[in-house]
Design a protein around this motif. Structure first.
Motif, PDB file in Angstrom:
ATOM      1  N   CYS A  74       0.861  -1.183   0.000  1.00  0.00           N
ATOM      2  CA  CYS A  74       0.000   0.000   0.000  1.00  0.00           C
ATOM      3  C   CYS A  74       0.895   1.230   0.000  1.00  0.00           C
ATOM      4  O   CYS A  74       1.869   1.300   0.744  1.00  0.00           O
ATOM      5  N   THR A 134      -2.985   0.230   8.470  1.00  0.00           N
ATOM      6  CA  THR A 134      -3.605   1.548   8.314  1.00  0.00           C
ATOM      7  C   THR A 134      -3.006   2.590   9.263  1.00  0.00           C
ATOM      8  O   THR A 134      -3.230   3.797   9.064  1.00  0.00           O
ATOM      9  N   LYS A 154      -6.693  -3.754  -0.109  1.00  0.00           N
ATOM     10  CA  LYS A 154      -6.805  -3.712   1.342  1.00  0.00           C
ATOM     11  C   LYS A 154      -5.459  -3.333   1.929  1.00  0.00           C
ATOM     12  O   LYS A 154      -4.430  -3.864   1.521  1.00  0.00           O
ATOM     13  N   CYS A 155      -5.464  -2.417   2.869  1.00  0.00           N
ATOM     14  CA  CYS A 155      -4.244  -2.042   3.576  1.00  0.00           C
ATOM     15  C   CYS A 155      -4.189  -2.821   4.883  1.00  0.00           C
ATOM     16  O   CYS A 155      -5.162  -2.837   5.654  1.00  0.00           O
ATOM     17  N   CYS A 207      -8.892   1.029   1.356  1.00  0.00           N
ATOM     18  CA  CYS A 207      -9.562  -0.277   1.226  1.00  0.00           C
ATOM     19  C   CYS A 207     -10.762  -0.058   0.311  1.00  0.00           C
ATOM     20  O   CYS A 207     -11.855   0.326   0.768  1.00  0.00           O
TER      21      CYS A 207
END
Length: 546
Positions: free
Chosen positions: A230, A257, A253-254, A307
């Protein structure tokens, strides 16, 4: 692919080989999996062309010529004739360098099954030349392949483990970010696959180039396998994931975060986002309504933390009859700033669909519709400055278009009723409509002289620098709505074509002017397979945000 394997096996003379049949049966269970691209990395990686030149009888191959060669002078199919060298009886009789050339011309998706035919084919497919050509022809890699050799990465590994598994996400995508939408371009960039979010220039500089921000990247630096990272936030790359939801759709999707957070909290994140998004501080934006819209967008978009779900979009097909080349444009939308639209042509209609949107008219909606059968001849400059004169001119065409539309609706309803016996139904257009079509076609095809163009007094324009001449003008409608896409309405306006890369639209109801400028970035893997697929995509885009 099974048919291709059978043909190759027959040419090799291994059709009755028990060993090859066992290998084929073993491969059928998982032949559709991309994992077949990994062709036993423990197999010897040495170049086989030179090796096979030293084995003239081909004894090292498990693919035997079942026809066999008789003793010398016996006149068998494989025997050497005194008149000259033997003619090839199968693919195995061809020189290895010729087989490398043949295999190099095949698509990469066909090579895994070809490797299952026999050991010789399997060995030849370890040749770097084949995979280097596949990387170049299918993914446009050239100079980057030299960098791979420096770091010790093979073209085959790059193709098998990175390019092939992620080929389905290359191209243009629209993120599902509520009404705001967006434009993502996934490309092969050096030794990476990168997802670039395309952002319009800072308002109101519509003719400036697009800005790009990386959202994710995929590479093979770690453990010689593809790794997803990411790129969102300000702390550098971190762990991410990509999932294929279904055809023409994928999700990101990370997994970390916390990398998106800033030490100063939300206020610092907002200031940084505002500087990147608008190129200014909140204090520089004096319009209170615009401040509210900007803050609303930050709160809404930042909650996703990268995401997101993406849906594939295509560039519109181009036809010789199009008024100008279709494609992507950036345009001014008042307090909402700059937005990205897609211009496409559908017979006598030109349509502009939003790729990015706002809370009033969301992404995916048809922002402009232009009737190319209804050209408008502008009056002299003095009368152009009068809003009343321009409004009278355009609204007159609007009333004609509305009455013509109602007439067609009534005609179509009447056509549903069976005609009396002896009377044939007709799908022909009315004389007035036919005359309008002829006039519109003549206006589109004629190389008309540029005519002066000036905005009427009282019309607001975000960009005061706009062309002062136009090639031609047409009647059209623009979509306006209340907050939350309430009470949407198509209102009349004037479409002005300035040149091949710029056009404008005067919204009569809003007394405002939008200037559009072409997005000139090269976008690969983005052409629509057909007009039918493109139109189906447009319908789906409207349903995503309706």
């Amino acid at each position: 692919m099974l048919l291709r394997m059978a043909v190759c096996a027959r040419l090799c003379g291994v059709g009755q080989s028990r060993r090859c049949r066992r290998r084929q049966r073993h491969s059928q269970a998982d032949q559709d999996s991309d994992s077949e691209m990994d062709m036993d990395e423990e197999e010897e990686e040495e170049r086989v062309v030179g090796k096979m030149k030293d084995e003239p009888d081909g004894s090292s191959s498990s693919c035997h010529n079942s026809r066999g060669a008789g003793p010398s002078g016996a006149g068998g199919p494989g025997s050497v004739d005194s008149a000259g060298p033997p003619h090839p009886q199968s693919l195995l009789d061809l020189p290895p360098e010729l087989l490398v050339e043949i295999f190099s011309s095949l698509p990469g998706t066909a090579l895994p099954n070809l490797a299952l035919v026999c050991k010789k084919f399997r060995q030849i497919l370890n040749t770097e030349t084949i995979w280097r050509r596949r990387c170049t022809e299918e993914f446009g890699m050239r100079d980057d392949l030299r960098k791979m050799e420096i770091v010790g990465m093979s073209s085959r590994d790059l193709y098998v483990k990175l390019l092939h598994p992620y080929r389905h996400i290359l191209g243009l995508w629209q993120p599902d970010i509520g009404p705001y939408g967006g434009l993502l371009n996934v490309v092969v960039d050096g030794l990476f696959i990168i997802g670039w979010m395309y952002l319009p220039p800072h308002d109101p500089r519509v003719e400036d180039p697009m800005r790009r921000r990386p959202l994710f990247r995929i590479h093979m630096w770690e453990k010689n396998k593809a790794t997803v990272e990411c790129m969102y936030g300000h702390k550098g790359p971190h762990k991410g994931d990509i999932q294929t939801v279904k055809k023409d759709e994928f999700s990101t999707k990370c997994n970390q975060t916390d990398h998106h957070r800033m030490p100063g909290g939300r206020q610092e994140e907002f200031r940084t986002w505002l500087e990147e998004e608008w190129g200014r501080t909140l204090e520089d934006i004096f319009h209170e309504h615009m401040q509210e819209l900007i803050l609303m967008k930050f709160i809404y978009t930042s909650q996703y933390d990268n995401c997101l779900t993406y849906r594939r979009i295509y560039l519109p097909p181009c036809l010789p009859s199009d008024l100008l080349q279709p494609g992507l444009f950036k345009g001014t939308y008042g307090s909402h700033g700059l937005e990205i639209i897609m211009l496409s042509f559908h017979g006598s209609k030109a349509k502009a669909t939003k790729l990015t949107g706002d809370p009033n008219v969301p992404a995916g909606q048809l922002t402009l519709e232009v009737d190319l059968n209804r050209p408008v001849r502008l009056p002299d400059l003095e009368h152009q400055r009068s809003m009343e004169e321009l409004s009278r001119l355009v609204r007159g065409v609007h009333e004609e278009a509305q009455s013509g539309s109602q007439g067609r609706d009534a005609q179509s309803e009447a056509a549903e009723v069976a005609p009396p016996e002896g009377v044939e139904s007709s799908d022909s257009t009315s004389p007035a409509e036919a005359e309008g079509i002829e006039q519109g076609a003549a206006a589109c095809s004629a190389a008309s002289e540029p005519q002066p163009f000036v905005l009427p007094l009282g019309v607001m324009a975000r960009n005061e620098v706009y062309p002062r001449t136009c090639k031609m003008c047409f009647y059209g409608t623009g979509l306006i709505a209340g907050h939350g896409f309430t009470s949407p309405e198509r209102t009349p306006g004037l479409f002005a074509l300035f040149d091949d890369d710029r056009f404008g639209f005067i919204w009569l109801e809003l007394k405002s002017f939008s200037l559009y400028s072409r997005l000139t970035d090269q976008l690969s893997h983005a052409q629509a397979p057909s007009m039918e697929r493109f139109e189906a995509m447009l319908r789906n885009m409207q349903s995503w945000t309706s």
